[in-house]
Design an enzyme around this catalytic site. Structure first.
Site, PDB file in Angstrom:
ATOM      1  N   GLU A   1       9.483   0.007   4.893  1.00 34.59           N
ATOM      2  CA  GLU A   1      10.869   0.119   5.380  1.00 34.59           C
ATOM      3  C   GLU A   1      10.892   0.792   6.752  1.00 34.59           C
ATOM      4  O   GLU A   1      11.596   0.361   7.671  1.00 34.59           O
ATOM      5  CB  GLU A   1      11.727   0.961   4.417  1.00 34.59           C
TER       6      GLU A   1
ATOM      7  N   GLU B   1      -1.498   1.695   5.246  1.00 39.75           N
ATOM      8  CA  GLU B   1      -2.150   2.902   4.723  1.00 39.75           C
ATOM      9  C   GLU B   1      -3.286   3.349   5.632  1.00 39.75           C
ATOM     10  O   GLU B   1      -3.641   2.659   6.601  1.00 39.75           O
ATOM     11  CB  GLU B   1      -2.635   2.624   3.290  1.00 39.75           C
TER      12      GLU B   1
HETATM   13  N1  THU Z   1       5.663   2.637  -0.029  1.00 42.32           N
HETATM   14  C1  THU Z   1       6.472   1.927   0.802  1.00 42.32           C
HETATM   15  O1  THU Z   1       5.989   1.158   1.651  1.00 42.32           O
HETATM   16  N2  THU Z   1       7.804   2.098   0.686  1.00 42.32           N
HETATM   17  C2  THU Z   1       8.404   2.911  -0.225  1.00 42.32           C
HETATM   18  O2  THU Z   1       9.611   3.098  -0.164  1.00 42.32           O
HETATM   19  C3  THU Z   1       7.612   3.507  -1.286  1.00 42.32           C
HETATM   20  C4  THU Z   1       6.154   3.576  -1.026  1.00 42.32           C
HETATM   21  C5  THU Z   1       4.215   2.475   0.095  1.00 42.32           C
HETATM   22  C6  THU Z   1       3.491   3.692   0.594  1.00 42.32           C
HETATM   23  C7  THU Z   1       2.099   3.455   0.040  1.00 42.32           C
HETATM   24  O3  THU Z   1       1.393   2.620   0.941  1.00 42.32           O
HETATM   25  C8  THU Z   1       2.339   2.671  -1.241  1.00 42.32           C
HETATM   26  O4  THU Z   1       3.653   2.170  -1.161  1.00 42.32           O
HETATM   27  C9  THU Z   1       2.183   3.508  -2.508  1.00 42.32           C
HETATM   28  O5  THU Z   1       2.952   4.664  -2.438  1.00 42.32           O
END
Ligand code: THU
Length: 137
Positions: free
Chosen positions: A60, A49
């Site tokens: 992913e 993030e």
């Molecule tokens: N996130 C992922 O890493 N993969 C996904 O397929 C869904 C969302 C992460 C993005 C963000 O850091 C957190 O999950 C909340 O949305």
């Protein structure tokens, strides 16, 4: 039937471990991914993030981009681990679809329980893929 040397449970365990490296101070929703390629290699990913929220990258896609940037383009399966076995987001589905609709997606919770197992094609029906860009003559 195609032989897949990596066990599903083993790939999920790798994603459980990868999730520990997530940098998710804003959502507190760490995600781990483990991508198994046709050449038998595994690439790990975790969400990263940013204080500028939209810059965030999903677990992913981290794993996929690592693999593709190392020359991999064929994927057998990807394990995705979250607290509640959440489903991959639309952007990640699209990036997975670029490299094949048959890739198996293993969705697991933080204990490593396999909650859902389906193909990229099932996750993203009627996907826009490289084939759509080929112009008929
Ligand atoms: N996130 C992922 O890493 N993969 C996904 O397929 C869904 C969302 C992460 C993005 C963000 O850091 C957190 O999950 C909340 O949305």
């Amino acid at each position: 039937m195609k032989m897949i040397k990596m066990q599903k449970t083993e790939l999920i365990q790798k994603a459980v471990k990868a999730r520990k490296n997530a940098y998710a101070p804003y959502s507190n929703y760490p995600v781990g991914a483990a991508l198994y390629t046709a050449t038998g290699k595994t690439y790990l990913g975790a969400n990263v993030e940013n204080a500028a929220y939209p810059v965030t990258m999903c677990a992913e896609r981290v794993a996929i981009f690592k693999a593709v940037s190392e020359g991999e383009r064929e994927f057998e399966m990807i394990a995705v681990v979250t607290e509640n076995a959440g489903s991959p987001c639309g952007s990640c589905r699209q990036v997975l679809a670029e490299f094949g609709l048959d890739t198996l997606v293993l969705i697991a919770d933080e204990q490593g329980n396999l909650v859902e197992e389906l193909s990229v094609g099932e996750l993203l029906p009627k996907a826009f893929t490289p084939k759509d860009l080929i112009q008929p003559k």
